[in-house]
Design an enzyme around this catalytic site. Sequence first.
Site, short mmCIF file in Angstrom:
data_model
loop_
_atom_site.label_atom_id
_atom_site.label_comp_id
_atom_site.label_asym_id
_atom_site.label_seq_id
_atom_site.Cartn_x
_atom_site.Cartn_y
_atom_site.Cartn_z
N TRP A 17 65.06 37.51 -63.79
CA TRP A 17 63.82 36.82 -64.65
C TRP A 17 62.88 38.01 -65.23
O TRP A 17 61.68 37.65 -65.27
CB TRP A 17 62.85 35.88 -63.69
CG TRP A 17 63.71 34.83 -62.99
CD1 TRP A 17 64.62 33.99 -63.42
CD2 TRP A 17 63.84 34.70 -61.64
NE1 TRP A 17 65.14 33.17 -62.50
CE2 TRP A 17 64.60 33.75 -61.17
CE3 TRP A 17 63.34 35.53 -60.45
CZ2 TRP A 17 65.32 33.41 -60.13
CZ3 TRP A 17 63.75 35.14 -59.13
CH2 TRP A 17 64.56 34.04 -59.27
N HIS A 18 63.50 38.80 -65.68
CA HIS A 18 62.92 39.82 -66.35
C HIS A 18 63.30 40.14 -67.93
O HIS A 18 63.51 41.01 -68.32
CB HIS A 18 63.14 41.43 -65.71
CG HIS A 18 62.53 41.24 -64.25
ND1 HIS A 18 63.15 42.39 -63.40
CD2 HIS A 18 61.91 40.65 -63.70
CE1 HIS A 18 62.31 41.81 -62.22
NE2 HIS A 18 61.57 41.01 -62.47
N GLN A 19 63.28 38.94 -68.64
CA GLN A 19 63.61 39.13 -69.83
C GLN A 19 62.70 39.94 -70.89
O GLN A 19 61.50 39.85 -70.68
CB GLN A 19 63.75 37.62 -70.50
CG GLN A 19 64.67 36.50 -69.79
CD GLN A 19 64.15 35.90 -68.67
OE1 GLN A 19 62.86 36.13 -68.10
NE2 GLN A 19 64.77 34.68 -68.17
#
Length: 538
Positions: free
Chosen positions: A473-475
């Site tokens: 979840w580190h876009q």
Amino acid sequence: MSQVASSDDHDFSWRARENQARLTADLQPVYDFVVCGAGASGSVVARRLAENPEVRVLLLEAGGSDEAESVLDPALWPTNLGGERDWGFRAEPNPHLNGRELSLSMGKGLGGGSSINVMVWARGHRSDWDFFASEASDPAWGYNNVLDIYRRIENWRGTPDLTHRGSNGPVWVQPAPDPSPVALAMLDAAREIGVPTFDNPNGRMMEGPGGAAITDMLVRNGRRHSLYRAYVHPWLDRPNLTVLTEALVRRVTFDGRRATGVDFVHEGEVKAVAARVEVVLSLGAINTPKVLMHSGIGDRAELERFGIPVVQHLPGVGRNLQDHVSFGCTWEYLEPIAPRNSGSEATMYWKSRPELDAPDLLFCQVEFPVPSDRTAARGVPAHGWTMFAGLAQPASRGRLRLQSADPLAPMVIEANFLSDPSDVTTALACVEFCRDLGNAQAFRPFVRAEAMPGDISHEALRDYVRDAAVTYWHQSCTAKMGQDEMSVVDARLQVYGVDALRVADGSIMPRVTTGNTQAPCAVIGERAAEVLRQAHGF
């Protein structure tokens, strides 16, 4: 003292509520600055600009309040995934992941990701920031200057380290208190296989080859201390800062090539607000490029395909999508051990190859099983722990595309995880390293057996990697800072080719930082506020 503090908190809360109720009931047609997105960067920008009482700031947030136990209780963070505080993005089916379609969670609400994440504070590696400086041709983005910013914004509650840590800033950072015995066992196991350990992960450890440490967390008095709570919440009683929730930004408005404000949806109506000085987009790596495209800024062919008038041709908008990809390896406990704190208390960064000069692997221990949709079918122990480990510097690149001229239509997200063959090679090394770590002597008092992947190799292990891959979840990186033709913003975060429009969020990263991204996003917010104050003389 506690009664006095409680009374003061109650008085402030009342003043803040009354003030924001007045301000939002009487929205003005024009503000000096309109900041879009109250996440890890936008909260910082809005607060720093509003510190000048002469400057009027409007902060628009598509989601709602953070006043919920699922946000404020650190142990409940997983309950937000897939709920109302999650944008619920989904990537397209990926042939490199055996056709899987991954969920890409991103925070929606005051605090953004910093209100639903695992609360990890990770600054990135020295090499990340020096790479930023090189790409931007601006030493202000280099490690030495960024280290000064970190010291300025931190209120570090661990062992003092005057060289690397600050103690008077707004962001309360502490080591995970009273960590689980399995977290301490991870540090022992790291030493056992030759990885050095450190007092904390945000000092010397990330200036060299890496190491292992107890995690730094944004938790204060047992409650989540999001970047919204650190920066904006204490300022809610000020007359010059208006925070409007449930306000979905559709597009930036222009007069010629100058940004003049934004259109947004609020209470079912499309509304407009003007920015006398500048507009700042801090909507995250999916929504910032989306708003840019719907505003006429992006690849000309992509915009013309949907009849969107082109304001500025910037082919890099929506390109260069990066994320940390994880491959969970799981062990079964001998006896159940309840997770503590957030359930993720130990972290490690290390190298897949000895010749590297910086870590390319990221490890977060999770004190419960974390299978993917596919690996769950292999059998998950009722009680166990997971090494949530992955690629800190992936080579694969994704892309965002429009599917409609409607600003409310979702983006097409082509994540392309593991599309570069070198990522598969690194992933295999990552999983083997996890197995060495989890099967070390230090875990013997706690672990019954390795649950997955087990002793497999060759094509079976490659298949496991493709089935196990999930996002951290580190876009990021979809409106990158730089000087080449694919760059979207310059060193001062101005969007190329237009005036009075800046981007301040994880989308401006030229490459994803080594570690969780909320701390770098706070620095991006600080840098944006600095350049805005310099540009406009306040």
